[in-house]
Design a protein around this motif. Structure first.
Motif, short mmCIF file in Angstrom:
data_model
loop_
_atom_site.label_atom_id
_atom_site.label_comp_id
_atom_site.label_asym_id
_atom_site.label_seq_id
_atom_site.Cartn_x
_atom_site.Cartn_y
_atom_site.Cartn_z
N ILE A 45 -1.23 6.95 0.72
CA ILE A 45 -1.58 6.05 1.82
C ILE A 45 -3.03 6.27 2.24
O ILE A 45 -3.80 5.31 2.42
CB ILE A 45 -0.65 6.28 3.03
N ILE A 46 -3.43 7.52 2.38
CA ILE A 46 -4.81 7.85 2.79
C ILE A 46 -5.81 7.35 1.75
O ILE A 46 -6.83 6.72 2.09
CB ILE A 46 -4.96 9.37 3.00
N LEU A 55 -8.87 -2.64 4.00
CA LEU A 55 -8.04 -1.84 4.89
C LEU A 55 -8.88 -1.01 5.88
O LEU A 55 -8.33 -0.16 6.57
CB LEU A 55 -7.13 -0.90 4.08
N HIS A 56 -10.17 -1.26 5.91
CA HIS A 56 -11.03 -0.54 6.85
C HIS A 56 -10.99 -1.23 8.21
O HIS A 56 -11.98 -1.78 8.70
CB HIS A 56 -12.46 -0.46 6.31
N PHE A 61 -6.89 2.62 10.07
CA PHE A 61 -7.55 3.86 10.49
C PHE A 61 -6.52 4.79 11.14
O PHE A 61 -6.44 5.98 10.82
CB PHE A 61 -8.68 3.55 11.47
N PHE A 62 -5.72 4.24 12.06
CA PHE A 62 -4.68 5.04 12.71
C PHE A 62 -3.57 5.40 11.72
O PHE A 62 -3.01 6.49 11.79
CB PHE A 62 -4.11 4.28 13.91
N ASN A 65 -4.63 8.37 9.65
CA ASN A 65 -4.56 9.59 10.46
C ASN A 65 -3.11 10.02 10.70
O ASN A 65 -2.81 11.22 10.75
CB ASN A 65 -5.27 9.38 11.80
N LEU A 66 -2.21 9.04 10.83
CA LEU A 66 -0.79 9.36 10.94
C LEU A 66 -0.29 10.03 9.65
O LEU A 66 0.46 11.01 9.70
CB LEU A 66 0.01 8.09 11.22
N ALA A 67 -0.73 9.51 8.50
CA ALA A 67 -0.34 10.09 7.21
C ALA A 67 -0.86 11.53 7.09
O ALA A 67 -0.14 12.42 6.61
CB ALA A 67 -0.88 9.24 6.07
#
Length: 312
Positions: A45-46, A55-56, A61-62, A65-67
């Protein structure tokens, strides 16, 4: 029971999910598979978000960071369990236990705040689409992340430092596969009233604010979507929220289930199994929820996987 002040190095025992030696290889293989799936799924995912310029956006973005938070949370608990099973030991140093408590609290809190930030992002995107790029600008996104990090780290450090004031019984045993704060409290011989007040106060504030933010966001989202004249626009709006809502229900549902289990069950093993549902399962499932329900993520993942042979 004899008590001592835990000011120097000492060891605790993590009893794990079972003491049956015949089940240990099965548990090792199961949790190793879960951990590798969690790391690989979230890492993909990252990488997909980083590699695809489409996807930027704030939502991804969140999500990235969740991944990353999911990887960190799983790494805090599962590897130590695997090492203990492989070496046939149950020990963890007192410092290692405190570190585990701190990081579990920090990453669980961070995941909670990231889910709120993602709900706010969807609220702005659907209810204020013309102002979306202005409101959810890169500076605000980074600010939301930094605030979430600071609050999560501060909360985790507070509870961890408060453990240092406690005295513990000799040869303490934790009927769990990681050092969970509630289980560590049960080992204390000294008064834990202040610790309990702080943990319930912090959990109540965090859960209350987070739940209010998510409910507020989705109340306005549903209201805005229902006023849309086009069925196609309604479907698109709901589909962008479906993945996030699934993750929200999984995270809070498993956490609530673990809490209820600890209250109504006298079995430490059942409590450990329930805790596994919020520190292991959601982190493994989240990448599948987003990759299966999100067309943009699926497209980015397919492109990334197709490019991998040329990169190796």
């Amino acid at each position: 029971m004899e008590c001592r002040n835990q000011t120097g190095p000492s060891e605790l025992r993590l009893l794990g999910l079972t003491d049956d030696p015949e089940l240990q290889p099965l548990l090792f293989n199961l949790f190793l598979s879960v951990y590798l799936t969690t790391v690989l799924g979230n890492l993909l995912i990252i990488l997909a978000v980083i590699s695809d310029s489409h996807l930027h956006t704030p939502m991804y973005f969140f999500l990235s960071n969740l991944a990353f938070t999911d990887i960190c949370l799983s790494t805090t608990t599962i590897p130590k369990m695997l090492v203990n099973i492989q070496t046939q030991t149950q020990s963890i140093t007192y410092l290692g236990c405190l570190t585990q408590v701190c990081f579990v609290l920090a990453f669980v809190a961070l995941e909670n705040f990231l889910l709120v930030a993602m709900a706010y992002d969807r609220y702005v995107a659907i209810c204020h689409p013309l102002s979306y790029t202005v409101i959810m600008n890169p500076r605000r996104c980074v600010l939301l992340l930094v605030i979430s990090l600071l609050i999560s780290a501060g909360d985790a450090l507070l509870h961890t430092l408060m453990l240092l004031r406690l005295s513990f019984c000799t040869d303490p045993e934790i009927p769990h596969f990681f050092c969970e704060l509630a289980q560590v409290f049960k080992l204390a011989c000294s008064d834990i009233l202040i610790n309990n007040i702080l943990i319930y106060l912090a959990a109540g504030l965090s859960a209350g604010i987070s739940a209010s933010g998510i409910i507020f966001s989705y109340t306005h989202i549903v209201s805005s979507v229902l006023r849309m004249p086009s069925a196609g626009r309604k479907y698109k709006a709901f589909s962008t929220c479906g993945s996030h809502l699934s993750v929200v229900f999984l995270f809070y549902g498993s956490g609530f289930g673990a809490y209820i289990s600890s209250v109504v069950s006298d079995s430490p093993r059942m409590t450990a199994l329930a805790s596994m549902m919020y520190v292991v399962v959601p982190q493994m499932v989240n990448p599948f929820i987003y990759s299966l329900r999100n067309r943009d993520v699926k497209k980015a993942l397919k492109t990334l996987i197709d490019r991998m042979p040329s990169l190796l």
